[in-house]
Write an enzyme that holds these catalytic residues in place. Structure first.
Site, PDB file in Angstrom:
ATOM      1  N   ASN A   7      61.409 -31.451 -14.430  1.00  0.00           N
ATOM      2  CA  ASN A   7      62.328 -30.570 -14.801  1.00  0.00           C
ATOM      3  C   ASN A   7      61.708 -29.094 -14.897  1.00  0.00           C
ATOM      4  OD1 ASN A   7      64.153 -29.144 -16.421  1.00  0.00           O
ATOM      5  ND2 ASN A   7      63.871 -30.102 -18.474  1.00  0.00           N
ATOM      6  N   ARG A  90      65.454 -32.935 -12.392  1.00  0.00           N
ATOM      7  CA  ARG A  90      66.519 -32.560 -13.245  1.00  0.00           C
ATOM      8  C   ARG A  90      67.431 -31.347 -12.604  1.00  0.00           C
ATOM      9  NH1 ARG A  90      67.234 -29.132 -18.496  1.00  0.00           N
ATOM     10  NH2 ARG A  90      69.262 -29.645 -19.116  1.00  0.00           N
ATOM     11  N   HIS A 180      74.344 -32.012 -20.813  1.00  0.00           N
ATOM     12  CA  HIS A 180      73.565 -33.081 -21.394  1.00  0.00           C
ATOM     13  C   HIS A 180      74.164 -34.477 -20.992  1.00  0.00           C
ATOM     14  CE1 HIS A 180      73.317 -30.029 -25.088  1.00  0.00           C
ATOM     15  NE2 HIS A 180      72.214 -29.953 -24.317  1.00  0.00           N
ATOM     16  N   ARG A 241      74.155 -20.021 -29.568  1.00  0.00           N
ATOM     17  CA  ARG A 241      75.213 -19.732 -28.709  1.00  0.00           C
ATOM     18  C   ARG A 241      76.490 -19.921 -29.662  1.00  0.00           C
ATOM     19  NH1 ARG A 241      73.560 -24.334 -24.763  1.00  0.00           N
ATOM     20  NH2 ARG A 241      71.804 -23.208 -23.730  1.00  0.00           N
ATOM     21  N   GLU A 386      65.991 -38.558 -21.920  1.00  0.00           N
ATOM     22  CA  GLU A 386      66.689 -37.926 -20.706  1.00  0.00           C
ATOM     23  C   GLU A 386      65.924 -38.289 -19.510  1.00  0.00           C
ATOM     24  OE1 GLU A 386      68.933 -33.981 -21.504  1.00  0.00           O
ATOM     25  OE2 GLU A 386      67.601 -34.250 -23.373  1.00  0.00           O
TER      26      GLU A 386
END
Ligand code: ADP
Length: 398
Positions: A7, A90, A180, A241, A386
């Site tokens: 990643n 990823r 996600h 956010r 993940e």
């Protein structure tokens, strides 16, 4: 087979080496400050930890150091590079170009660069740098791109379209993609296994609540809707956010604050969310501590977060025409009982009933059922993984 999961960010590179027979993590770690003075690699393997303080001017040097750590006398877990059967990378955004996990070829890299970089300018170019670095250092090892968006590729058009001119959607690809996906996929399939049901028998709402948060409706094992949109800015308010906001308010804010288009989007990504509402922090541990001391804005931020999540659960139950299970995952979902209680409170009419004691229990890394025995809807806390999904997808595409 052993699969290396990578990643890569603009100045970081995290990795895990996973044994696919046992699905156990053999080694893991992360390079920090790539291209910045003071770069370091924190690596684990063989039950030990080692810190490498070494200059990493670019991702190629970083991946070389990772491979060195995997071979290391003390913490190494492999003898030869041939033991790494493949690398799973990823990737954040796929646009409409990649609907599933894709093996890396020069053509694939060309499409990735030409078509998807502008969709995720902060993430995809950095991740592609990681892919290129691995290709240089491990030219014979197959590589796969695993996209955050793939699991959402099953959304129907009515769910992913915005109410804009259809021709503009076609021309520019402006639509909801969702993110996600690996996490939503993992926890929804783990939920089915835990409940002893086939994914096709279940209507699940998965709440990935972390620094970035998104909620998905998973009907019969397939994603049918999700809260993030064209970018990860959409949906509920998050750490920093804003989540959904009227587009006209964005233009108004930019004018009042004297911000350019790019700067107002940075503001909405970095200065808003629960950090902006509370004026204290984006971290839920700080918000909870603040609320306990009577800070009204911390309390408001927590209330907004739970309220907006709850609205998604309700709307997705409506979208799917039923609800069998709610799953909470990621940093906040796994660790914050007050948020889970706030989301589930008031959903009794849907058949949701929490077990207060079970909900208050500590995260021990296992799947926990936090609904009452007589709750029609099962409520589960499932630690996300993940990296394992990336490794599984990579093995599958090989
Ligand atoms: P991301 O991967 O998006 O950076 P995470 O899933 O790691 O985010 O979630 C990070 C957030 O989870 C933190 O900002 C914090 O608010 C929350 N969190 C993590 N651990 C705990 C904890 N033990 N108690 C409460 N909140 C926690």
């Amino acid at each position: 087979m052993k699969i290396l999961v990578v990643n890569a960010g603009s100045s970081s590179l995290k990795y895990q080496l996973i044994d696919m027979e046992t699905e156990k993590v053999l080694a893991k770690g992360g390079c920090e400050r790539i291209g910045i003075p003071g770069s370091l690699l924190k690596a684990k393997g063989n039950g030990k930890e080692k810190l490498y303080e070494q200059d990493m001017p670019n991702h190629k040097v970083a991946i070389e150091l990772v491979l060195h750590a995997l071979h290391d006398d003390e913490i190494g877990v492999i003898k030869s590079m041939d033991e790494i059967g493949a690398v799973g990378h990823r990737m954040v955004a796929s646009g409409e170009y990649f609907k599933k996990t894709t093996l890396v070829t020069p053509e694939v890299m060309k499409v990735l660069e030409e078509k998807t970089f502008e969709l995720a300018p902060l993430h995809n170019p950095a991740a592609a740098t990681g892919v290129r670095a691995c290709m240089e250092v491990m030219p014979k090892t197959p590589m796969a791109l695993v996209f955050d968006t793939s699991f959402h590729a099953t959304m129907p058009e009515k769910a992913y379209l915005y109410g804009i001119d259809y021709d503009d959607y076609k021309k520019y690809g402006v639509r909801k993609y969702g993110f996600h996906g690996t996490s939503h996929k993992f926890v929804s399939s783990e939920a089915a296994k835990y409940l002893g049901k086939k994914p096709s028998e279940l209507k699940i709402v998965t709440c990935h609540l972390g620094n970035g948060s998104s909620i998905s409706a998973v009907d019969g094992g397939k994603c049918v809707d999700t809260s993030m949109g064209f970018t990860p800015l959409a949906g509920i308010l998050m750490g920093t956010r804003s989540g959904d906001i009227d587009a006209s308010a964005v233009e108004f804010l930019a004018r009042k604050k004297g911000l350019s288009h790019a700067d107002v989007i940075t503001y909405l990504n970095k200065k808003c969310g629960v950090a902006g509402i509370s004026g204290v922090s984006s971290d839920f541990r700080d918000l909870i501590a603040g609320a306990e001391k009577g800070n009204e804005r911390c309390k408001l931020a927590l209330d907004m977060f739970a309220y907006q999540t709850k609205k998604y659960v309700g709307s997705y139950a409506a979208a799917m025409g039923g609800l069998d299970c709610i799953v909470f995952t990621a940093g906040i979902g796994e660790n914050t009982p007050t948020v889970r209680a706030g989301v589930c409170e008031g959903l009794e009419f849907l058949g949701v009933k929490l077990d207060k004691n079970a909900n208050a229990g500590k995260n021990d890394g296992s799947i926990r059922e936090i609904s009452a025995k007589d709750s029609k809807v099962k409520v589960l806390v499932i630690p996300t993984n993940e990296e394992l999904v990336i490794a599984r997808e990579t093995a599958e595409v090989l």
